[in-house]
Design a protein around this motif. Structure first.
Motif, PDB file in Angstrom:
ATOM      1  N   VAL A  82      15.516   1.315  33.950  1.00  0.00           N
ATOM      2  CA  VAL A  82      14.804   2.390  34.995  1.00  0.00           C
ATOM      3  C   VAL A  82      13.755   2.669  34.702  1.00  0.00           C
ATOM      4  CG1 VAL A  82      15.846   4.140  33.393  1.00  0.00           C
ATOM      5  CG2 VAL A  82      15.350   4.662  35.830  1.00  0.00           C
ATOM      6  N   ARG A  83      12.635   2.681  35.589  1.00  0.00           N
ATOM      7  CA  ARG A  83      11.309   2.899  35.429  1.00  0.00           C
ATOM      8  C   ARG A  83      10.954   4.102  36.584  1.00  0.00           C
ATOM      9  NH1 ARG A  83       7.631  -0.295  33.114  1.00  0.00           N
ATOM     10  NH2 ARG A  83       8.281  -2.251  32.029  1.00  0.00           N
ATOM     11  N   GLY A  84      10.020   5.002  36.200  1.00  0.00           N
ATOM     12  CA  GLY A  84       9.655   5.942  37.106  1.00  0.00           C
ATOM     13  C   GLY A  84       8.325   5.424  37.813  1.00  0.00           C
ATOM     14  N   THR A  85       8.092   5.995  39.061  1.00  0.00           N
ATOM     15  CA  THR A  85       7.076   5.543  39.739  1.00  0.00           C
ATOM     16  C   THR A  85       5.920   7.000  39.972  1.00  0.00           C
ATOM     17  OG1 THR A  85       7.936   5.761  41.699  1.00  0.00           O
ATOM     18  CG2 THR A  85       7.947   3.749  40.965  1.00  0.00           C
ATOM     19  N   GLY A  86       4.941   6.933  40.301  1.00  0.00           N
ATOM     20  CA  GLY A  86       4.197   7.977  40.348  1.00  0.00           C
ATOM     21  C   GLY A  86       4.069   8.814  39.086  1.00  0.00           C
ATOM     22  N   ARG A  87       4.427  10.229  39.085  1.00  0.00           N
ATOM     23  CA  ARG A  87       4.238  11.034  38.089  1.00  0.00           C
ATOM     24  C   ARG A  87       5.795  11.168  37.432  1.00  0.00           C
ATOM     25  NH1 ARG A  87       4.310  15.864  39.707  1.00  0.00           N
ATOM     26  NH2 ARG A  87       4.920  15.482  41.898  1.00  0.00           N
ATOM     27  N   ASP A  88       6.655  10.263  37.956  1.00  0.00           N
ATOM     28  CA  ASP A  88       8.048  10.467  37.293  1.00  0.00           C
ATOM     29  C   ASP A  88       8.348   9.568  36.279  1.00  0.00           C
ATOM     30  OD1 ASP A  88      10.416  11.254  36.432  1.00  0.00           O
ATOM     31  OD2 ASP A  88      11.345  11.281  38.521  1.00  0.00           O
ATOM     32  N   SER A  90       9.805  10.162  33.034  1.00  0.00           N
ATOM     33  CA  SER A  90      10.500  10.857  31.945  1.00  0.00           C
ATOM     34  C   SER A  90      11.835  10.201  31.576  1.00  0.00           C
ATOM     35  CB  SER A  90      10.555  12.518  32.211  1.00  0.00           C
ATOM     36  OG  SER A  90      11.471  12.361  33.513  1.00  0.00           O
ATOM     37  N   SER A  91      12.316   9.326  32.759  1.00  0.00           N
ATOM     38  CA  SER A  91      13.667   8.577  32.652  1.00  0.00           C
ATOM     39  C   SER A  91      13.456   7.267  32.332  1.00  0.00           C
ATOM     40  CB  SER A  91      14.299   8.817  34.091  1.00  0.00           C
ATOM     41  OG  SER A  91      14.739  10.039  34.373  1.00  0.00           O
ATOM     42  N   ASP A  92      12.140   6.688  31.928  1.00  0.00           N
ATOM     43  CA  ASP A  92      12.001   5.418  31.554  1.00  0.00           C
ATOM     44  C   ASP A  92      12.851   4.799  30.312  1.00  0.00           C
ATOM     45  OD1 ASP A  92      10.177   5.251  33.709  1.00  0.00           O
ATOM     46  OD2 ASP A  92       8.506   4.560  32.304  1.00  0.00           O
ATOM     47  N   GLY A  93      13.492   3.554  30.571  1.00  0.00           N
ATOM     48  CA  GLY A  93      14.254   3.076  29.614  1.00  0.00           C
ATOM     49  C   GLY A  93      15.311   2.121  29.858  1.00  0.00           C
ATOM     50  N   LEU A  94      16.272   1.893  29.268  1.00  0.00           N
ATOM     51  CA  LEU A  94      17.652   1.325  29.667  1.00  0.00           C
ATOM     52  C   LEU A  94      18.716   2.295  30.165  1.00  0.00           C
ATOM     53  CD1 LEU A  94      17.964  -1.471  26.629  1.00  0.00           C
ATOM     54  CD2 LEU A  94      16.535  -1.662  28.800  1.00  0.00           C
ATOM     55  N   ILE A  95      19.418   1.771  31.064  1.00  0.00           N
ATOM     56  CA  ILE A  95      20.612   2.632  31.524  1.00  0.00           C
ATOM     57  C   ILE A  95      21.745   1.541  31.817  1.00  0.00           C
ATOM     58  CG2 ILE A  95      19.781   2.127  34.099  1.00  0.00           C
ATOM     59  CD1 ILE A  95      20.711   5.025  34.459  1.00  0.00           C
ATOM     60  N   GLN A  96      22.855   2.174  31.520  1.00  0.00           N
ATOM     61  CA  GLN A  96      24.331   1.514  31.710  1.00  0.00           C
ATOM     62  C   GLN A  96      25.192   2.660  32.353  1.00  0.00           C
ATOM     63  OE1 GLN A  96      27.641  -0.777  29.293  1.00  0.00           O
ATOM     64  NE2 GLN A  96      25.758  -1.699  29.416  1.00  0.00           N
ATOM     65  N   HIS A 105      19.055   4.949  27.457  1.00  0.00           N
ATOM     66  CA  HIS A 105      18.257   4.517  26.237  1.00  0.00           C
ATOM     67  C   HIS A 105      16.740   4.615  26.581  1.00  0.00           C
ATOM     68  CE1 HIS A 105      16.452   1.856  22.955  1.00  0.00           C
ATOM     69  NE2 HIS A 105      17.642   1.725  22.368  1.00  0.00           N
ATOM     70  N   PRO A 106      16.163   5.862  26.060  1.00  0.00           N
ATOM     71  CA  PRO A 106      14.785   6.099  26.601  1.00  0.00           C
ATOM     72  C   PRO A 106      13.836   5.084  25.624  1.00  0.00           C
ATOM     73  CG  PRO A 106      15.975   8.047  25.895  1.00  0.00           C
ATOM     74  CD  PRO A 106      16.921   6.984  25.394  1.00  0.00           C
ATOM     75  N   MET A 107      12.921   4.601  26.684  1.00  0.00           N
ATOM     76  CA  MET A 107      11.748   3.894  26.054  1.00  0.00           C
ATOM     77  C   MET A 107      10.576   4.164  26.922  1.00  0.00           C
ATOM     78  SD  MET A 107      13.750   0.212  26.398  1.00  0.00           S
ATOM     79  CE  MET A 107      12.654  -0.932  25.257  1.00  0.00           C
ATOM     80  N   THR A 108       9.462   4.200  25.922  1.00  0.00           N
ATOM     81  CA  THR A 108       7.980   4.716  26.449  1.00  0.00           C
ATOM     82  C   THR A 108       7.432   3.472  27.322  1.00  0.00           C
ATOM     83  OG1 THR A 108       6.952   3.996  24.514  1.00  0.00           O
ATOM     84  CG2 THR A 108       7.602   6.271  24.888  1.00  0.00           C
ATOM     85  N   ASP A 109       8.001   2.262  26.854  1.00  0.00           N
ATOM     86  CA  ASP A 109       7.232   0.948  27.697  1.00  0.00           C
ATOM     87  C   ASP A 109       8.650  -0.058  27.770  1.00  0.00           C
ATOM     88  OD1 ASP A 109       5.821  -0.742  29.000  1.00  0.00           O
ATOM     89  OD2 ASP A 109       5.023  -1.743  26.794  1.00  0.00           O
ATOM     90  N   PRO A 110       9.358   0.331  28.732  1.00  0.00           N
ATOM     91  CA  PRO A 110      10.619  -0.482  28.748  1.00  0.00           C
ATOM     92  C   PRO A 110      10.339  -1.908  29.595  1.00  0.00           C
ATOM     93  CG  PRO A 110      10.432   0.978  30.657  1.00  0.00           C
ATOM     94  CD  PRO A 110       9.469   1.361  30.023  1.00  0.00           C
TER      95      PRO A 110
END
Length: 238
Positions: A82-88, A90-96, A105-110
């Motif tokens: 999952v990656r945010g676009t624009g200003r969002d 905060s949810s970047d990372g892996l998701i199941q 699974h939060p990640m700053t650079d997924p």
């Protein structure tokens, strides 16, 4: 059982852009018997395939989210990035996710694609929210785009399902059909819309969600399908 469906809750200009190479929606007409049959089997074909690669574009006032991954329609489990676009972001990372649980699974650079085997640690679990959260509603609807049996074509005809146009989706000719809601507890809003080819395969779905003015878009086969493996030590709840 109602077919999986999507609704467009966007302005006319937005709808035209989302339709890509088509000439835009035309005046709706009743489905032919062939179109009803294709709409009736489209969710079942996802289930029969075992799983599909999908990109889910989730609108958000801060910019939106894009989930890129795969859904196993036999176990009803999704997994991806999952990656945010624009200003969002905060949810970047892996998701199941399953119909009841979301693991993040939060990640700053997924990465561009989720690793074939999910990491063994760093996951946070929460219940999937069925209302008031656009991401969770989108995840729930994505799981319901596969079903272990065809839908009832008679009920589809009686529900007001209709043909609204044609489009090219990644080089495939598709018919655009409105159909009934299939959001389960995560209710969609407005009419529902599928892009379905001549064999009944689903290529795109749009769903209006009550908590968001713009539609969620589900694009299939935007990347290669990868089998979904559960997070180590976690038994997915169906």
């Amino acid at each position: 059982m109602a077919a999986a469906a999507v609704g467009i809750a966007a302005a006319v200009t937005t709808a035209f852009v989302l339709l890509g190479d088509s000439d835009g929606p035309t005046a709706p007409r009743a489905l032919t018997s062939d179109e009803v049959d294709r709409l009736a089997i489209t969710r079942f074909l996802n289930y029969e395939a075992g799983g599909r690669a999908v990109r889910i574009t989730v609108p958000n006032p801060a910019g939106g989210l894009v989930v890129t991954g795969s859904i196993d329609y036999r176990t009803h489990t999704g997994y991806g990035v999952v990656r945010g676009t624009g200003r969002d972001t905060s949810s970047d990372g892996l998701i199941q996710w399953t119909a009841t649980t979301v693991l993040v699974h939060p990640m700053t650079d997924p990465p561009a694609a989720a690793p074939a085997s999910p990491p063994a640690s760093g996951w946070h679990s929460r219940p999937l929210q069925t209302s008031g959260m656009t991401l969770d509603s989108s995840l729930a609807i994505a799981l319901r785009l596969g079903n272990d049996r065809p839908d009832n074509s008679v009920l589809l005809s009686q529900s007001g399902a209709s043909w609204v146009g044609e489009d090219q989706v990644r080089g495939r000719r598709t018919d655009i059909m409105n159909g009934p809601d299939a959001g389960g507890e995560a209710r969609t809003s407005g009419t529902v819309r599928y892009w379905i080819d001549s064999g009944g395969t689903m290529h795109r779905v749009q769903a209006g969600i009550a908590s968001e003015s713009r539609p969620v878009v589900f694009d299939f086969d935007t990347q290669k399908y990868a089998p979904v493996k559960p997070v180590p030590g976690v038994t997915p709840a169906p």
